[in-house]
Design a protein around this motif. Structure first.
Motif, PDB file in Angstrom:
ATOM      1  N   PHE A  98       0.852  -1.194   0.000  1.00 37.81           N
ATOM      2  CA  PHE A  98       0.000   0.000   0.000  1.00 37.81           C
ATOM      3  C   PHE A  98       0.888   1.244   0.000  1.00 37.81           C
ATOM      4  CE2 PHE A  98      -2.836  -3.202   1.712  1.00 37.81           C
ATOM      5  CZ  PHE A  98      -4.059  -2.890   1.120  1.00 37.81           C
ATOM      6  N   ASP A  99       0.332   2.319  -0.506  1.00 36.56           N
ATOM      7  CA  ASP A  99       1.054   3.592  -0.507  1.00 36.56           C
ATOM      8  C   ASP A  99       0.845   4.363   0.798  1.00 36.56           C
ATOM      9  OD1 ASP A  99       2.090   3.728  -3.371  1.00 36.56           O
ATOM     10  OD2 ASP A  99      -0.050   3.336  -3.685  1.00 36.56           O
ATOM     11  N   LEU A 100      -0.244   4.059   1.504  1.00 36.71           N
ATOM     12  CA  LEU A 100      -0.557   4.773   2.744  1.00 36.71           C
ATOM     13  C   LEU A 100      -1.516   3.923   3.570  1.00 36.71           C
ATOM     14  CD1 LEU A 100      -0.573   7.458   4.460  1.00 36.71           C
ATOM     15  CD2 LEU A 100      -2.543   8.156   3.083  1.00 36.71           C
ATOM     16  N   ILE A 101      -1.350   3.985   4.896  1.00 37.35           N
ATOM     17  CA  ILE A 101      -2.275   3.310   5.804  1.00 37.35           C
ATOM     18  C   ILE A 101      -2.835   4.348   6.774  1.00 37.35           C
ATOM     19  CG2 ILE A 101      -2.499   1.615   7.672  1.00 37.35           C
ATOM     20  CD1 ILE A 101      -0.405  -0.079   6.283  1.00 37.35           C
ATOM     21  N   ILE A 102      -4.154   4.370   6.912  1.00 37.71           N
ATOM     22  CA  ILE A 102      -4.835   5.241   7.870  1.00 37.71           C
ATOM     23  C   ILE A 102      -5.476   4.326   8.897  1.00 37.71           C
ATOM     24  CG2 ILE A 102      -6.562   7.042   8.203  1.00 37.71           C
ATOM     25  CD1 ILE A 102      -6.314   7.690   5.220  1.00 37.71           C
ATOM     26  N   SER A 103      -5.032   4.414  10.151  1.00 36.34           N
ATOM     27  CA  SER A 103      -5.484   3.456  11.153  1.00 36.34           C
ATOM     28  C   SER A 103      -5.963   4.135  12.423  1.00 36.34           C
ATOM     29  CB  SER A 103      -4.342   2.485  11.495  1.00 36.34           C
ATOM     30  OG  SER A 103      -4.709   1.628  12.558  1.00 36.34           O
ATOM     31  N   ASP A 104      -6.981   3.542  13.028  1.00 42.21           N
ATOM     32  CA  ASP A 104      -7.395   3.975  14.357  1.00 42.21           C
ATOM     33  C   ASP A 104      -6.326   3.532  15.352  1.00 42.21           C
ATOM     34  OD1 ASP A 104      -9.022   5.125  16.266  1.00 42.21           O
ATOM     35  OD2 ASP A 104     -10.178   3.303  16.604  1.00 42.21           O
ATOM     36  N   TYR A 127       3.421   8.818  10.458  1.00 38.98           N
ATOM     37  CA  TYR A 127       3.649  10.087   9.760  1.00 38.98           C
ATOM     38  C   TYR A 127       2.936  11.218  10.470  1.00 38.98           C
ATOM     39  CZ  TYR A 127       3.370  13.892   6.502  1.00 38.98           C
ATOM     40  OH  TYR A 127       3.439  15.146   5.953  1.00 38.98           O
ATOM     41  N   ASP A 128       1.706  10.966  10.908  1.00 39.85           N
ATOM     42  CA  ASP A 128       0.953  12.009  11.603  1.00 39.85           C
ATOM     43  C   ASP A 128      -0.047  11.361  12.554  1.00 39.85           C
ATOM     44  OD1 ASP A 128       0.000  14.536  12.349  1.00 39.85           O
ATOM     45  OD2 ASP A 128       0.145  15.281  10.297  1.00 39.85           O
ATOM     46  N   TYR A 129      -0.674  12.220  13.346  1.00 43.61           N
ATOM     47  CA  TYR A 129      -1.521  11.765  14.450  1.00 43.61           C
ATOM     48  C   TYR A 129      -2.701  12.716  14.528  1.00 43.61           C
ATOM     49  CZ  TYR A 129      -2.341  10.291  19.371  1.00 43.61           C
ATOM     50  OH  TYR A 129      -2.852   9.810  20.549  1.00 43.61           O
ATOM     51  N   SER A 174      -2.300  14.144   1.563  1.00 41.99           N
ATOM     52  CA  SER A 174      -1.515  14.697   0.456  1.00 41.99           C
ATOM     53  C   SER A 174      -0.056  14.862   0.846  1.00 41.99           C
ATOM     54  CB  SER A 174      -2.108  16.043   0.029  1.00 41.99           C
ATOM     55  OG  SER A 174      -1.332  16.636  -0.989  1.00 41.99           O
ATOM     56  N   ARG A 175       0.192  15.394   2.055  1.00 33.97           N
ATOM     57  CA  ARG A 175       1.569  15.589   2.506  1.00 33.97           C
ATOM     58  C   ARG A 175       2.281  14.252   2.703  1.00 33.97           C
ATOM     59  NH1 ARG A 175      -0.759  19.522   6.046  1.00 33.97           N
ATOM     60  NH2 ARG A 175      -0.527  18.066   7.782  1.00 33.97           N
ATOM     61  N   ALA A 176       1.550  13.267   3.263  1.00 27.07           N
ATOM     62  CA  ALA A 176       2.159  11.954   3.511  1.00 27.07           C
ATOM     63  C   ALA A 176       2.590  11.297   2.208  1.00 27.07           C
ATOM     64  CB  ALA A 176       1.167  11.059   4.253  1.00 27.07           C
ATOM     65  N   LEU A 177       1.756  11.375   1.183  1.00 26.45           N
ATOM     66  CA  LEU A 177       2.099  10.773  -0.105  1.00 26.45           C
ATOM     67  C   LEU A 177       3.253  11.507  -0.769  1.00 26.45           C
ATOM     68  CD1 LEU A 177      -1.502  10.029  -1.438  1.00 26.45           C
ATOM     69  CD2 LEU A 177       0.172   8.379  -0.566  1.00 26.45           C
ATOM     70  N   GLU A 178       3.315  12.828  -0.586  1.00 23.79           N
ATOM     71  CA  GLU A 178       4.425  13.605  -1.132  1.00 23.79           C
ATOM     72  C   GLU A 178       5.736  13.215  -0.461  1.00 23.79           C
ATOM     73  OE1 GLU A 178       3.476  17.695  -0.670  1.00 23.79           O
ATOM     74  OE2 GLU A 178       1.894  17.684  -2.189  1.00 23.79           O
ATOM     75  N   VAL A 179       5.677  13.039   0.847  1.00 28.86           N
ATOM     76  CA  VAL A 179       6.880  12.645   1.587  1.00 28.86           C
ATOM     77  C   VAL A 179       7.358  11.281   1.123  1.00 28.86           C
ATOM     78  CG1 VAL A 179       7.732  11.914   3.855  1.00 28.86           C
ATOM     79  CG2 VAL A 179       6.472  14.053   3.633  1.00 28.86           C
ATOM     80  N   LYS A 180       6.420  10.361   0.935  1.00 29.87           N
ATOM     81  CA  LYS A 180       6.790   9.010   0.491  1.00 29.87           C
ATOM     82  C   LYS A 180       7.495   9.082  -0.865  1.00 29.87           C
ATOM     83  CE  LYS A 180       4.926   4.364  -0.289  1.00 29.87           C
ATOM     84  NZ  LYS A 180       5.423   4.182  -1.662  1.00 29.87           N
ATOM     85  N   PRO A 192       3.971   5.170   4.912  1.00 31.57           N
ATOM     86  CA  PRO A 192       3.522   6.192   5.866  1.00 31.57           C
ATOM     87  C   PRO A 192       2.206   5.780   6.516  1.00 31.57           C
ATOM     88  CG  PRO A 192       3.185   6.953   3.613  1.00 31.57           C
ATOM     89  CD  PRO A 192       3.924   5.650   3.515  1.00 31.57           C
ATOM     90  N   VAL A 193       2.124   5.983   7.808  1.00 27.89           N
ATOM     91  CA  VAL A 193       0.927   5.614   8.566  1.00 27.89           C
ATOM     92  C   VAL A 193       0.383   6.847   9.277  1.00 27.89           C
ATOM     93  CG1 VAL A 193      -0.009   4.190  10.434  1.00 27.89           C
ATOM     94  CG2 VAL A 193       1.769   3.264   8.928  1.00 27.89           C
ATOM     95  N   ILE A 194      -0.904   7.080   9.107  1.00 28.03           N
ATOM     96  CA  ILE A 194      -1.596   8.155   9.818  1.00 28.03           C
ATOM     97  C   ILE A 194      -2.478   7.507  10.873  1.00 28.03           C
ATOM     98  CG2 ILE A 194      -3.245  10.056   9.633  1.00 28.03           C
ATOM     99  CD1 ILE A 194      -2.374  10.349   6.692  1.00 28.03           C
ATOM    100  N   LEU A 195      -2.290   7.883  12.113  1.00 29.25           N
ATOM    101  CA  LEU A 195      -3.088   7.324  13.201  1.00 29.25           C
ATOM    102  C   LEU A 195      -4.198   8.289  13.605  1.00 29.25           C
ATOM    103  CD1 LEU A 195      -0.500   5.633  15.591  1.00 29.25           C
ATOM    104  CD2 LEU A 195      -2.098   4.535  14.031  1.00 29.25           C
TER     105      LEU A 195
END
Length: 478
Positions: free
Chosen positions: A46-52, A97-99, A114-120, A75-78
């Motif tokens: 995956f290119d990005l994971i968004i998780s609780d 990556y972020d919280y 958008s920022r997370a994918l740019e960083v990746k 990159p993972v966004i929690l």
């Protein structure tokens, strides 16, 4: 096509994010816990994971730990509705990556994605944050407001580097707690953390406390003594209220920061040390530089990594969380059966201006517990200043304005020259006396009234030769 994995135990949140992201042109898959997410990530990247963060079976932190073993570049966004210092800093240290805190705005999560994918893409497989395991829990920091989340992120970034940190913020915002948190999460955690309040110790004694002295260096020096920097070698030193130091002490501190060496008082040999210095102040150091009371070169040596702590007024959404935490702690310590705060009392806590910030809130809750006789804390249990409401600050200022000298109530005639320093000193002295009078001579309370730490308040009393007992008189009588 960019592939995103949404992980949440709530079906409604999975559906909401899936629809949102598919409308933005992403390919979306979902999982209801960390186990399913790991299985999905192992089958296809995956290119990005968004998780609780909080999920049964496997939560977001354990998911991060699992991903680090085989795909650390994702990159993972929690997301969480229960943000805390522990979880936020741990998540960032493990590589999130972020919280984000729930509820969040649609535009907010779009921007973060958008920022997370740019960083990746920019980093081409380089993991954005340190992937070292989080050494131990963080104690004392409480809050889930956006400002506190940003603070947690900052701590996670600076803890593992060696740069000097300058923590600024009003008295009572928790500067020492932040310094301790940085130390606990650094490579120096097993070494000493030593703090000293520069404003609470007279200059000759402060020099000895910081750098130590040799036998016979001064009257009473019957034996050699190691100073703070020497004892903390390998660890961290917190110089609290750094703005209260004299120019002579500042020169010696500058040498320690530049060369990592110093001399004991009365000594002739250089002592080498390896310490990380964290400085803290509630004062405007740039203004002190302008007044030639603080060295500009020392300021830039200290201000390598600046951290500013928000006042409690700037994060009122954290007040209920803080209040309930202090209530639970104080009720247990005092063996009181108070289990909550009445809505009317909570409203007072939310609207009060809190000049003493978190420290004053904790004191207010402790008083409420001490005076409470029911299972809920009621308005009558709170300090009078809190009960007085938002207007209390204005009335307090009005009472203190009575202490101002006549010559500053208007403009002086053009033919006359005013001695600004003398006027400011006299005003400051009178305000200190007025605060003491209003506090009934209780120095700690008086310090809170004028927004100073207890140490800084005592330093100013000594500076102006004020006997605390003078506070039981009016300024005109003093």
């Amino acid at each position: 096509m960019t592939r995103i994995l949404v992980v949440d135990d709530e079906a409604g949140m999975r559906e909401f994010l899936s629809i949102l992201l598919e409308r933005e042109g992403f390919q979306v898959e979902s999982a209801q816990d960390g186990h399913e997410a790991l299985q999905a990530a192992q089958k296809a990247p995956f290119d990005l994971i968004i998780s609780d963060l909080k999920m049964p079976s496997m939560d977001g932190v354990r998911l991060l730990e699992g991903l680090r073993k085989f795909q650390p570049e994702i990159p993972v966004i929690l997301m969480t509705a229960y943000a805390s210092a522990d979880s936020a800093i741990q998540a960032m240290k493990l590589g999130a990556y972020d919280y984000l805190t729930k509820p969040f705005r649609v535009e907010e999560i779009k921007q973060v994605i958008s920022r997370a994918l740019e960083v990746k893409a920019d980093r081409a497989g380089v993991f954005p944050w340190s992937a070292e395991p989080f050494p131990q829990p963080v104690e004392g920091l409480i809050g889930r407001s956006p400002k506190m989340i940003e603070l947690y992120k900052m701590i996670s970034k600076v803890a593992t580097v060696t740069g000097t940190v300058l923590i600024t913020g009003e008295s009572g915002t928790g500067k020492e707690m932040v310094a301790r948190t940085i130390h606990k999460n650094s490579d120096r955690a097993s070494a000493p953390f030593l703090a000293i309040s520069c404003g609470a110790i007279p200059e000759p004694l402060l020099e000895s406390e910081l750098f130590g002295h040799v036998k016979g260096a001064f009257t009473g020096a019957v034996a050699a003594k190691a100073g703070l920097f020497e004892v903390a070698n390998g660890g961290t030193v917190l110089l609290d209220e750094i703005g209260e130091t004299s120019l002579a002490i500042q020169v010696k501190l500058l040498r320690v920061l530049q060369e990592r060496i110093f001399r004991r008082v009365g000594g002739t040999e250089d002592v080498e040390v390896d310490v990380r210095v964290i400085a803290a102040t509630h004062q405007d150091l740039k203004e002190l530089i302008r007044k030639e009371q603080f060295r500009e070169d020392l300021y830039y040596r200290l201000n390598v990594i600046p951290i500013h702590l928000p006042s409690l007024r700037e994060r009122r959404e954290d007040i209920p969380l803080l209040a309930m935490n202090f209530l639970a702690k104080s009720s247990q310590e005092n063996r009181r059966p108070i289990r909550g705060i009445a809505p009317e009392a909570m409203e007072m806590l939310l609207t009060y201006h809190w000049p003493g910030n978190v420290r004053e809130l904790e004191n207010a809750i402790e008083q409420g517990v001490a005076l409470g006789t029911e299972d809920l804390m009621v308005p009558e249990n709170l300090p009078e200043t809190v009960q007085a409401g938002p207007g209390a600050a204005d009335s307090q200022v009005e009472r203190m304005e009575n202490a101002l000298p006549p010559e500053v109530s208007g403009f002086a005639p053009s033919s006359e020259k005013l001695d600004l320093d003398a006027i400011v000193s006299r005003v400051e002295r009178d305000l200190l006396l007025e605060a003491l009078r209003q506090a009934g001579g209780v120095q700690k309370k008086a310090a809170q009234l004028v927004g100073l730490s207890f140490e800084s308040f005592r330093y100013r009393l000594k500076k102006y030769g004020i006997d605390p007992e003078e506070g039981r008189q009016t300024p005109s009588e003093a």
